[in-house]
Motif scaffolding. Structure first.
Motif, PDB file in Angstrom:
ATOM      1  N   GLY A  68     -48.828 -43.791   8.498  1.00 61.35           N
ATOM      2  CA  GLY A  68     -49.535 -44.451   7.374  1.00 61.35           C
ATOM      3  C   GLY A  68     -48.751 -43.857   6.115  1.00 61.35           C
ATOM      4  N   GLY A  69     -48.140 -42.726   6.083  1.00 61.46           N
ATOM      5  CA  GLY A  69     -47.469 -42.539   4.871  1.00 61.46           C
ATOM      6  C   GLY A  69     -46.023 -42.849   4.546  1.00 61.46           C
ATOM      7  N   MET A  70     -45.598 -43.492   5.997  1.00 60.37           N
ATOM      8  CA  MET A  70     -44.194 -44.152   5.780  1.00 60.37           C
ATOM      9  C   MET A  70     -44.023 -45.141   4.619  1.00 60.37           C
ATOM     10  N   ALA A  71     -45.008 -45.953   4.667  1.00 58.62           N
ATOM     11  CA  ALA A  71     -44.944 -47.101   3.437  1.00 58.62           C
ATOM     12  C   ALA A  71     -45.161 -46.388   2.089  1.00 58.62           C
ATOM     13  N   ASP A  72     -45.967 -45.530   1.942  1.00 52.21           N
ATOM     14  CA  ASP A  72     -46.249 -44.822   0.699  1.00 52.21           C
ATOM     15  C   ASP A  72     -45.038 -44.248   0.180  1.00 52.21           C
ATOM     16  N   ARG A  73     -44.349 -43.467   1.073  1.00 57.20           N
ATOM     17  CA  ARG A  73     -42.738 -42.690   0.804  1.00 57.20           C
ATOM     18  C   ARG A  73     -41.726 -43.755   0.554  1.00 57.20           C
ATOM     19  N   GLU A  74     -41.642 -45.064   1.250  1.00 54.56           N
ATOM     20  CA  GLU A  74     -40.834 -46.168   0.989  1.00 54.56           C
ATOM     21  C   GLU A  74     -40.981 -46.612  -0.393  1.00 54.56           C
ATOM     22  N   MET A  75     -42.409 -46.859  -0.691  1.00 54.85           N
ATOM     23  CA  MET A  75     -42.537 -47.390  -1.958  1.00 54.85           C
ATOM     24  C   MET A  75     -42.127 -46.504  -3.316  1.00 54.85           C
ATOM     25  N   GLU A  76     -42.431 -45.338  -3.068  1.00 50.78           N
ATOM     26  CA  GLU A  76     -42.193 -44.204  -3.966  1.00 50.78           C
ATOM     27  C   GLU A  76     -40.714 -44.227  -4.056  1.00 50.78           C
ATOM     28  N   ARG A  77     -39.751 -44.343  -2.972  1.00 49.98           N
ATOM     29  CA  ARG A  77     -38.249 -44.337  -3.088  1.00 49.98           C
ATOM     30  C   ARG A  77     -38.010 -45.638  -3.840  1.00 49.98           C
ATOM     31  N   GLU A  78     -38.543 -46.725  -3.585  1.00 51.57           N
ATOM     32  CA  GLU A  78     -38.069 -47.955  -4.129  1.00 51.57           C
ATOM     33  C   GLU A  78     -38.568 -48.016  -5.875  1.00 51.57           C
ATOM     34  N   ARG A  79     -39.802 -47.360  -6.217  1.00 54.99           N
ATOM     35  CA  ARG A  79     -39.962 -47.204  -7.580  1.00 54.99           C
ATOM     36  C   ARG A  79     -38.984 -46.432  -8.424  1.00 54.99           C
ATOM     37  N   ARG A  80     -38.544 -45.306  -7.573  1.00 54.12           N
ATOM     38  CA  ARG A  80     -37.575 -44.195  -8.279  1.00 54.12           C
ATOM     39  C   ARG A  80     -36.283 -45.036  -8.398  1.00 54.12           C
ATOM     40  N   VAL A  81     -35.722 -45.739  -7.440  1.00 54.49           N
ATOM     41  CA  VAL A  81     -34.648 -46.508  -7.548  1.00 54.49           C
ATOM     42  C   VAL A  81     -34.646 -47.506  -8.785  1.00 54.49           C
ATOM     43  N   ALA A  82     -35.779 -48.173  -8.740  1.00 51.09           N
ATOM     44  CA  ALA A  82     -36.127 -49.365  -9.825  1.00 51.09           C
ATOM     45  C   ALA A  82     -35.877 -48.776 -11.154  1.00 51.09           C
ATOM     46  N   LEU A  83     -36.550 -47.365 -11.433  1.00 41.61           N
ATOM     47  CA  LEU A  83     -36.673 -46.713 -12.656  1.00 41.61           C
ATOM     48  C   LEU A  83     -35.242 -46.263 -12.998  1.00 41.61           C
ATOM     49  N   GLN A  84     -34.527 -46.063 -11.958  1.00 42.38           N
ATOM     50  CA  GLN A  84     -33.280 -45.549 -12.205  1.00 42.38           C
ATOM     51  C   GLN A  84     -32.219 -46.581 -12.433  1.00 42.38           C
ATOM     52  N   THR A  85     -32.490 -47.635 -12.067  1.00 42.79           N
ATOM     53  CA  THR A  85     -31.713 -48.955 -12.472  1.00 42.79           C
ATOM     54  C   THR A  85     -31.733 -49.469 -13.586  1.00 42.79           C
ATOM     55  N   TYR A  86     -33.404 -49.433 -13.998  1.00 45.54           N
ATOM     56  CA  TYR A  86     -33.897 -50.009 -15.388  1.00 45.54           C
ATOM     57  C   TYR A  86     -33.542 -49.091 -16.302  1.00 45.54           C
ATOM     58  N   THR A  87     -33.298 -47.804 -16.319  1.00 41.96           N
ATOM     59  CA  THR A  87     -33.019 -46.692 -17.191  1.00 41.96           C
ATOM     60  C   THR A  87     -31.584 -47.126 -17.512  1.00 41.96           C
ATOM     61  N   ARG A  88     -30.649 -47.311 -16.284  1.00 40.30           N
ATOM     62  CA  ARG A  88     -29.279 -47.289 -16.518  1.00 40.30           C
ATOM     63  C   ARG A  88     -28.964 -48.473 -17.297  1.00 40.30           C
ATOM     64  N   HIS A  89     -29.588 -49.765 -16.892  1.00 43.25           N
ATOM     65  CA  HIS A  89     -29.456 -51.090 -17.556  1.00 43.25           C
ATOM     66  C   HIS A  89     -29.665 -50.750 -19.118  1.00 43.25           C
ATOM     67  N   LEU A  90     -31.062 -50.057 -19.413  1.00 43.64           N
ATOM     68  CA  LEU A  90     -31.502 -49.956 -20.587  1.00 43.64           C
ATOM     69  C   LEU A  90     -30.261 -49.060 -21.607  1.00 43.64           C
ATOM     70  N   ASN A 114     -47.939 -52.116 -16.501  1.00 45.08           N
ATOM     71  CA  ASN A 114     -49.036 -53.238 -16.163  1.00 45.08           C
ATOM     72  C   ASN A 114     -49.063 -53.714 -14.812  1.00 45.08           C
ATOM     73  N   ARG A 115     -47.516 -54.207 -14.443  1.00 43.65           N
ATOM     74  CA  ARG A 115     -47.588 -54.670 -13.034  1.00 43.65           C
ATOM     75  C   ARG A 115     -47.345 -53.611 -12.001  1.00 43.65           C
ATOM     76  N   HIS A 116     -47.725 -52.561 -12.415  1.00 45.98           N
ATOM     77  CA  HIS A 116     -47.784 -51.491 -11.349  1.00 45.98           C
ATOM     78  C   HIS A 116     -46.601 -51.300 -10.510  1.00 45.98           C
ATOM     79  N   GLU A 117     -45.432 -51.486 -11.258  1.00 46.51           N
ATOM     80  CA  GLU A 117     -43.889 -51.579 -10.871  1.00 46.51           C
ATOM     81  C   GLU A 117     -43.429 -49.873 -10.927  1.00 46.51           C
ATOM     82  N   ILE A 118     -43.967 -49.377 -11.911  1.00 39.11           N
ATOM     83  CA  ILE A 118     -43.591 -48.049 -12.199  1.00 39.11           C
ATOM     84  C   ILE A 118     -45.117 -47.399 -12.336  1.00 39.11           C
ATOM     85  N   THR A 119     -44.971 -45.923 -11.904  1.00 34.09           N
ATOM     86  CA  THR A 119     -46.145 -45.246 -12.270  1.00 34.09           C
ATOM     87  C   THR A 119     -46.348 -44.709 -13.920  1.00 34.09           C
ATOM     88  N   GLU A 120     -47.588 -44.004 -14.093  1.00 39.33           N
ATOM     89  CA  GLU A 120     -47.723 -43.504 -15.522  1.00 39.33           C
ATOM     90  C   GLU A 120     -46.683 -42.640 -15.800  1.00 39.33           C
TER      91      GLU A 120
END
Length: 133
Positions: A68-90, A114-120
């Motif tokens: 059950g936690g596998m999907a949560d851990r994968e989503m958290e990893r994808e969020r971190r990668v998306a944030l890193q990518t966005y920060t590098r782009h920025l 607002n689209r819940h792609e990154i956490t608070e």
């Protein structure tokens, strides 16, 4: 073709694809074991040993216990990668453009939040980076 009837071909294809699916699940379980931050070293060693010694039972027990936690851990990893990518782009965009682009960067961050792609927490960290520049 008389030596190998249609049902035998079907069964062979079924076994082959089941084997491929099994390998995919096995590698995903191994990846989850070693990416998991809530497991200590002994826990990771124990799960790895169980999956290696008793592969079918080990994977089944792992999926029942921690699947059950596998999907949560994968989503958290994808969020971190998306944030890193966005920060590098920025950062690259900021290096090329004048600092008046902060409002656009903050608007984009608000939209991502607002689209819940990154956490608070990720939003606050990225916002601090934008405002610090």
């Amino acid at each position: 073709m008389d030596d190998y009837p249609f049902l035998s071909i079907f069964w062979t294809m079924f076994v082959f694809f089941a084997w491929i699916i099994w390998l995919i699940i096995l590698f995903r379980v191994f990846a989850d074991i070693f990416r998991s931050h809530d497991l200590g070293g002994w826990g990771k060693a124990g799960w790895t040993l169980l999956v290696i010694v008793l592969p079918f039972l080990g994977v089944l027990v792992y999926l029942l216990a921690r699947g059950g936690g596998m999907a949560d851990r994968e989503m958290e990893r994808e969020r971190r990668v998306a944030l890193q990518t966005y920060t590098r782009h920025l950062a690259a965009e900021r290096a090329e453009s004048p600092p008046s682009n902060h409002a656009d960067a903050l608007a984009t961050l608000v939209d991502l939040k607002n689209r819940h792609e990154i956490t608070e927490e990720e939003y606050q960290r990225a916002k601090e980076q934008v405002l610090a520049a």
